[in-house]
Design an enzyme around this catalytic site. Structure first.
Site, PDB file in Angstrom:
ATOM      1  N   HIS A 120       0.867  -1.184   0.000  1.00  0.00           N
ATOM      2  CA  HIS A 120       0.000   0.000   0.000  1.00  0.00           C
ATOM      3  C   HIS A 120       0.905   1.234   0.000  1.00  0.00           C
ATOM      4  O   HIS A 120       2.027   1.183   0.526  1.00  0.00           O
ATOM      5  CB  HIS A 120      -0.828  -0.042   1.284  1.00  0.00           C
ATOM      6  CG  HIS A 120      -1.889   1.000   1.422  1.00  0.00           C
ATOM      7  ND1 HIS A 120      -1.614   2.284   1.814  1.00  0.00           N
ATOM      8  CD2 HIS A 120      -3.229   0.952   1.224  1.00  0.00           C
ATOM      9  CE1 HIS A 120      -2.736   2.984   1.870  1.00  0.00           C
ATOM     10  NE2 HIS A 120      -3.734   2.198   1.513  1.00  0.00           N
ATOM     11  N   ASP A 197       3.166  -4.382   8.103  1.00  0.00           N
ATOM     12  CA  ASP A 197       1.951  -3.603   7.897  1.00  0.00           C
ATOM     13  C   ASP A 197       0.763  -4.533   8.131  1.00  0.00           C
ATOM     14  O   ASP A 197       0.424  -5.362   7.285  1.00  0.00           O
ATOM     15  CB  ASP A 197       1.936  -3.060   6.463  1.00  0.00           C
ATOM     16  CG  ASP A 197       0.638  -2.330   6.149  1.00  0.00           C
ATOM     17  OD1 ASP A 197      -0.255  -2.293   7.023  1.00  0.00           O
ATOM     18  OD2 ASP A 197       0.518  -1.807   5.026  1.00  0.00           O
ATOM     19  N   GLN A 200      -4.532  -4.588   7.163  1.00  0.00           N
ATOM     20  CA  GLN A 200      -5.613  -5.493   6.747  1.00  0.00           C
ATOM     21  C   GLN A 200      -5.574  -6.795   7.541  1.00  0.00           C
ATOM     22  O   GLN A 200      -6.615  -7.323   7.909  1.00  0.00           O
ATOM     23  CB  GLN A 200      -5.501  -5.813   5.244  1.00  0.00           C
ATOM     24  CG  GLN A 200      -5.680  -4.615   4.331  1.00  0.00           C
ATOM     25  CD  GLN A 200      -7.084  -4.012   4.382  1.00  0.00           C
ATOM     26  OE1 GLN A 200      -8.050  -4.646   4.815  1.00  0.00           O
ATOM     27  NE2 GLN A 200      -7.203  -2.772   3.951  1.00  0.00           N
ATOM     28  N   LYS A 223     -10.326   0.112  10.693  1.00  0.00           N
ATOM     29  CA  LYS A 223     -10.609  -1.103   9.915  1.00  0.00           C
ATOM     30  C   LYS A 223     -11.002  -2.250  10.856  1.00  0.00           C
ATOM     31  O   LYS A 223     -11.563  -3.244  10.446  1.00  0.00           O
ATOM     32  CB  LYS A 223      -9.390  -1.501   9.087  1.00  0.00           C
ATOM     33  CG  LYS A 223      -9.048  -0.465   8.002  1.00  0.00           C
ATOM     34  CD  LYS A 223      -7.905  -0.944   7.154  1.00  0.00           C
ATOM     35  CE  LYS A 223      -7.202   0.179   6.425  1.00  0.00           C
ATOM     36  NZ  LYS A 223      -7.933   0.748   5.313  1.00  0.00           N
ATOM     37  N   CYS A 359      -4.819   2.540  -3.682  1.00  0.00           N
ATOM     38  CA  CYS A 359      -3.588   3.037  -3.044  1.00  0.00           C
ATOM     39  C   CYS A 359      -2.429   2.067  -3.221  1.00  0.00           C
ATOM     40  O   CYS A 359      -1.615   1.884  -2.291  1.00  0.00           O
ATOM     41  CB  CYS A 359      -3.799   3.316  -1.555  1.00  0.00           C
ATOM     42  SG  CYS A 359      -5.002   4.591  -1.260  1.00  0.00           S
TER      43      CYS A 359
HETATM   44  C1  PLP Z   1      -2.496  -2.555   3.636  1.00  0.00           C
HETATM   45  C2  PLP Z   1      -2.728  -1.167   4.140  1.00  0.00           C
HETATM   46  N1  PLP Z   1      -1.729  -0.508   4.735  1.00  0.00           N
HETATM   47  C3  PLP Z   1      -1.884   0.739   5.225  1.00  0.00           C
HETATM   48  C4  PLP Z   1      -3.085   1.390   5.121  1.00  0.00           C
HETATM   49  C5  PLP Z   1      -3.205   2.780   5.667  1.00  0.00           C
HETATM   50  O1  PLP Z   1      -4.123   2.821   6.690  1.00  0.00           O
HETATM   51  P1  PLP Z   1      -4.724   4.221   7.200  1.00  0.00           P
HETATM   52  O2  PLP Z   1      -5.399   4.822   5.991  1.00  0.00           O
HETATM   53  O3  PLP Z   1      -5.688   3.831   8.254  1.00  0.00           O
HETATM   54  O4  PLP Z   1      -3.615   5.054   7.655  1.00  0.00           O
HETATM   55  C6  PLP Z   1      -4.161   0.763   4.496  1.00  0.00           C
HETATM   56  C7  PLP Z   1      -5.446   1.452   4.312  1.00  0.00           C
HETATM   57  O5  PLP Z   1      -6.218   1.153   3.439  1.00  0.00           O
HETATM   58  C8  PLP Z   1      -3.978  -0.558   3.996  1.00  0.00           C
HETATM   59  O6  PLP Z   1      -4.975  -1.219   3.395  1.00  0.00           O
END
Ligand code: PLP
Length: 401
Positions: A120, A197, A200, A223, A359
């Site tokens: 992401h 990370d 998800q 989430k 993203c």
């Molecule tokens: C895999 C992953 N990493 C990081 C993020 C970033 O999360 P946040 O938007 O809550 O900062 C997301 C958000 O969609 C994500 O799906």
């Protein structure tokens, strides 16, 4: 037998959206919230808002206790012995930025940071920009055809030059678990720091962070059926101690004069200023809610939703699912159909799915698509939601094909 969700009635957002004719299938972007969390959010304000970690008065003490109780609950959720290993940030994105600044002084020109091709933007751009600031090399671990990190190639690319490895546990596009454990071990063997990370991954099942063996783990509350405005950063004590402070202001310091200051260690040293007090407290309520559910029933419900979604998609002519999703988070394209056109028609029919690059622009480019539709389901979804989705998909494709 159609699948029903025993938890649907706990989520007023889902019920209210349904009254408006909306079918919510975008939980990977943000999840709907249980009533107990909404009550906690309102309860904090209604019982008398107060700042944390500073006032002696009753409301201040009460707010601080509730705020710190969430830290304890988060630590228990991840099987972390000491809650002081959990830092509250404003989002997962902010946690990655904290790391990229906090670790900055540990890199020298020519050092390498390894990520994977599935990341992401939140776990790409902070490292990319760090690399640009300090002449580091960003190494991208390639994927196999099924969308998993290629372990053989990774073993060649993770070397003594690798100073940090940052990987997502579960892709927000492909919905598949990455083989992170052997990769973390490879990085550790080279003396590199490791970041996972979990934005998800955290939503599916329970994760024992000390057992996972990473130095840092990042996720966000919204989430995980919690409020927005809160991210979680877990770190091993040694890794946390090596972080440089990055945001400066109230409550993160021990003492200061006009010309110098001494800062607190983690977590408070990394929570400068007034945090998202109500949201942190309400996250505690979401964790209580999730803790109260039968974990086996949740896992079975998720598995059945996943199977129903995937089987249904496989029966639609021209549909190509990206990778091999293992949870109810599935992205797809349809041959000869632009995903933006399809998304537009689905939206018109009240189907709330995500469309675009999710993203993860470089990943979509490497998969040879410029956009995809993503369906991601939560605890509250059931067969009736999927039936509405498939009926709308058929109707939209009839118009477009
Ligand atoms: C895999 C992953 N990493 C990081 C993020 C970033 O999360 P946040 O938007 O809550 O900062 C997301 C958000 O969609 C994500 O799906």
């Amino acid at each position: 037998m159609p699948l029903t969700s025993p938890w649907r009635a706990d989520f007023p957002g889902i019920l209210n959206l349904a009254d408006e004719g909306q079918t919510y299938l975008d939980s990977a972007a943000t999840a709907q919230k249980p009533q107990i969390m909404l009550d906690a959010l309102l309860g904090y304000y209604a019982s008398g808002a107060a700042n944390v970690h500073r006032a002696q008065h009753l409301p201040g003490e009460r707010a601080t206790r509730a705020f710190e109780a969430t830290r304890e609950k988060a630590a228990q959720w991840f099987n972390v012995a000491d809650a002081q290993q959990i830092i509250f940030t404003r989002s997962a994105t902010e946690a990655f930025n904290l790391l990229a600044y906090g670790l900055e002084s540990q890199f020298q020109a020519g050092d390498e940071i390894a990520i994977s091709a599935v990341e992401h933007h939140a776990n790409l751009l902070p490292w990319q920009q760090l690399a640009l600031r300090h002449q580091l090399k960003l190494v991208v671990l390639p994927l196999t055809e099924t969308g998993l990190i290629d372990l053989k190639q990774a073993a060649q690319l993770i070397t003594p030059r690798t100073r940090l490895l940052a990987l997502s546990q579960l892709s927000n596009v492909i919905g598949a678990w990455q083989p992170i454990q052997p990769l973390l071990a490879l990085a550790k063997a080279q003396g590199a720091l490791t970041v996972v990370d979990g934005a998800q991954g955290v939503v599916h099942g329970r994760h024992d962070l000390p057992a996972l063996g990473c130095d840092f783990y990042v996720c966000s509350s919204h989430k995980l059926y919690g409020p927005d405005g809160v991210g979680l950063l877990y770190g091993r004590p040694q890794a946390l101690n090596s972080l440089k402070h990055w945001q400066f202001g109230g409550e993160m310091l021990l003492n200061t004069d006009y010309h110098s200051a001494h800062f607190r260690p983690a977590p408070l040293g990394f929570e400068a200023g007034t945090p998202a007090i109500a949201s942190v407290i309400a996250l505690g309520a979401s964790l209580d809610y999730l803790n109260g559910l039968d974990a086996n029933a949740v896992a079975q419900h998720e598995a059945e939703l996943h199977a129903e979604l995937l089987n249904g998609l496989q029966q639609v002519q021209g549909v190509k699912v990206l990778g091999q999703p293992e949870v109810a988070l599935v992205s797809f394209v349809v041959e000869g159909v632009h995903s933006a056109d399809l998304a537009h028609l689905l939206t018109e029919q009240g189907i709330a799915v995500r469309a675009g690059h999710h993203c993860a622009m470089p990943l979509l480019q490497s998969l040879g698509v410029n956009g995809a539709i993503r369906v991601s389901l939560g605890l509250y979804n059931d067969s009736s939601d999927l039936q509405r989705f498939f009926t709308s998909l058929d109707q939209a494709l009839e118009l477009l094909q």
